[in-house]
Design a protein around this motif. Structure first.
Motif, short mmCIF file in Angstrom:
data_model
loop_
_atom_site.label_atom_id
_atom_site.label_comp_id
_atom_site.label_asym_id
_atom_site.label_seq_id
_atom_site.Cartn_x
_atom_site.Cartn_y
_atom_site.Cartn_z
N MET A 252 0.72 -1.22 -0.11
CA MET A 252 0.22 -0.14 0.32
C MET A 252 0.94 1.30 -0.15
N ASP A 253 0.33 1.95 -0.43
CA ASP A 253 0.95 3.52 -0.29
C ASP A 253 0.93 4.31 0.85
N ARG A 254 2.50 4.55 1.72
CA ARG A 254 1.92 5.39 2.53
C ARG A 254 1.02 6.35 3.32
N GLU A 255 0.92 6.65 2.22
CA GLU A 255 -0.21 8.23 2.40
C GLU A 255 -1.59 7.49 3.31
N THR A 256 -2.06 6.52 2.15
CA THR A 256 -3.42 5.82 2.45
C THR A 256 -3.21 5.05 3.41
N ALA A 257 -2.32 4.29 4.03
CA ALA A 257 -2.02 3.91 4.76
C ALA A 257 -1.99 3.86 6.39
N LYS A 258 -1.27 5.81 6.19
CA LYS A 258 -1.34 6.76 7.27
C LYS A 258 -2.87 7.17 7.35
N GLU A 259 -3.74 7.34 7.05
CA GLU A 259 -5.11 7.66 6.73
C GLU A 259 -5.68 6.93 7.59
N LEU A 260 -6.02 4.94 6.89
CA LEU A 260 -6.73 4.46 7.33
C LEU A 260 -6.38 4.04 8.94
N THR A 261 -5.41 4.51 9.05
CA THR A 261 -4.61 3.64 10.10
C THR A 261 -4.86 5.16 11.27
N ILE A 262 -5.10 6.15 11.10
CA ILE A 262 -5.34 6.84 11.63
C ILE A 262 -6.85 7.12 11.94
N GLN A 263 -7.46 6.77 11.07
CA GLN A 263 -8.38 6.95 11.33
C GLN A 263 -9.43 5.90 12.03
N THR A 264 -9.15 4.80 12.02
CA THR A 264 -8.78 3.68 12.52
C THR A 264 -8.64 3.62 13.65
N CYS A 265 -7.64 4.53 14.61
CA CYS A 265 -7.51 4.70 16.20
C CYS A 265 -8.31 5.75 16.54
N LEU A 266 -8.28 6.51 15.66
CA LEU A 266 -9.95 7.50 16.30
C LEU A 266 -11.16 6.85 16.19
N GLY A 267 -11.79 6.39 15.73
CA GLY A 267 -12.41 5.55 15.67
C GLY A 267 -12.54 4.49 16.65
N ALA A 268 -12.01 3.56 16.72
CA ALA A 268 -12.01 2.70 18.23
C ALA A 268 -11.64 4.19 19.13
N SER A 276 -21.41 1.58 26.14
CA SER A 276 -21.69 0.59 27.05
C SER A 276 -20.70 -0.68 27.50
N ASP A 277 -20.77 -0.87 26.09
CA ASP A 277 -19.38 -2.32 26.37
C ASP A 277 -18.34 -1.94 26.71
N ASP A 278 -17.41 -3.22 27.58
CA ASP A 278 -16.00 -2.78 27.85
C ASP A 278 -15.37 -3.31 26.71
N LEU A 279 -14.12 -3.19 26.67
CA LEU A 279 -12.99 -3.21 25.77
C LEU A 279 -12.73 -4.06 25.04
N LYS A 280 -12.92 -5.84 25.98
CA LYS A 280 -12.77 -6.37 25.31
C LYS A 280 -14.15 -7.27 25.00
N THR A 281 -15.15 -6.93 24.91
CA THR A 281 -16.54 -6.49 24.70
C THR A 281 -16.51 -5.87 23.04
N LEU A 282 -15.86 -5.29 23.01
CA LEU A 282 -15.12 -4.63 21.62
C LEU A 282 -14.42 -5.14 20.71
N ARG A 283 -13.63 -5.86 22.22
CA ARG A 283 -12.64 -6.34 20.67
C ARG A 283 -12.96 -7.61 20.32
#
Ligand SMILES: O=C(O)[C@@H]1CCC=N1
Length: 336
Positions: A252-268, A276-283
């Motif tokens: 993957m190109d770095r910019e796309t990888a970076k954007e997808l990673t950051i948004q995933t972190c933020l979304g999570a 209301s779920d705990d972290l384990k349940t979410l996982r």
């Protein structure tokens, strides 16, 4: 007290984050003064916050905490070349600070607090330290040493033994760098001699840049705050770096990888915050049996991910404790 006169000792990133958050929430600029030794940084603060009182030079910390009774006193200090000051504020007198935020590096905290000892003893502001590792008892000892030797600013006092109860109250705060974007997480610890009002003041000042402000009831837990939220942004940056690199390796190109990673972190993080779920349940909810996430999580677990995270957080906690020992002696101090 809620719009107290504030003195920031040190004008680095964290001081600026707190100051910027306060100003954005309507805190009066005229109630704030910042001291900063680096000329370039002073100029930056002047230009970013027009009208802000920014002091530099040998008398700066003293003047910020003690105030200056008259404009002519301030002008005299400026004329002596000992204080560099925002020109628009040069003719103003300064009120004493009601809250002093120690925003200097742990390595210079001792010198700064000792120099301010007499003034702090005399003026009795609330002292909030954001320096990693340095315990409230050490800060009290530095204040007492400074006050006993009368070394503060232009004041002189007769050498005398200062009692702990005569010193200003100290609150320790451990904010983190997301405070720069108003998304900080801060841990606070107050000594028993702080009043409810002083705690409220600390909470509202740090709350201006923190979405989460949590009190801990043992001082050693501030080291643990440092281990998770103080240093924590770097752990997530490391994780994101590693995810980005892995995707790049897979083509993957770095910019796309970076954007997808950051948004995933933020979304999570947002999901974890709002669910209301705990972290384990979410996982578990993301993880279909025998699916892709399952394959990744099994690889993390096999590689000792949890133990590695625990060892890393513990290393930061331990380093916070050993910083105290390195910089202040034993690190475990008795009351004065
Ligand atoms: O790394 C450090 O020492 C500081 C303390 C918390 C975040 N940065």
């Amino acid at each position: 007290m809620l719009q107290s006169r504030l003195a920031f000792i040190g004008g680095g990133n964290m001081a600026e984050a707190i100051l910027g958050g306060l100003l954005a929430s309507g805190y009066p600029l005229s109630q704030c003064v910042v001291t900063e030794p680096l000329q370039a940084r002073c100029e930056f603060l002047h230009s970013k916050y027009p009208g802000l009182q920014v002091l530099s030079g040998p008398q700066a910390n003293y003047l910020a905490v003690n105030g200056s009774e008259s404009a002519s006193h301030t002008a005299a200090l400026v004329d002596n070349g000992s204080v560099h000051i925002n020109p628009t504020a040069a003719s103003e007198s300064f009120s004493p600070a009601e809250v002093v935020i120690l925003a200097v590096k742990p390595q210079v905290l001792k010198g700064v607090v000792t120099d301010l000892g007499s003034t702090l003893h005399q003026r009795q502001p609330l002292v909030i330290s954001i320096a990693a590792g340095i315990e409230t008892s050490a800060i009290a000892r530095f204040m007492a040493e400074g006050a006993s030797s009368g070394s503060s600013g232009s004041e002189t006092t007769t050498p005398t033994q200062i009692q702990h109860e005569d010193l200003p109250a100290v609150i320790r705060a451990m904010p983190n760098t997301p405070a720069l974007v108003n998304e900080g997480a801060t841990g606070l610890y107050a000594t028993l001699d702080t009043t409810p009002t002083q705690r409220l003041v600390a909470e509202s000042l740090l709350g201006a840049v923190s979405k989460q402000v949590s009190w801990v009831d043992q001082e050693s837990l501030i080291d643990t705050v440092t281990g998770i939220s103080g240093s924590g942004p770097a752990y997530f940056f490391l994780m994101m770096e590693a995810m980005e690199d892995a995707a790049v390796k897979l083509g993957m190109d770095r910019e796309t990888a970076k954007e997808l990673t950051i948004q995933t972190c933020l979304g999570a993080a947002k999901m974890a915050q709002s669910s209301s779920d705990d972290l384990k349940t979410l996982r578990v909810k993301v993880t279909s049996p025998q699916g892709t996430t399952d394959a990744a999580i099994k690889t993390f677990e096999k590689g000792g991910f949890r133990d590695l995270v625990a060892a890393s957080v513990t290393a930061a906690d331990s380093r916070s404790k050993s910083l105290a020992t390195e910089l202040c002696g034993s690190g475990k101090e008795s009351k004065l």
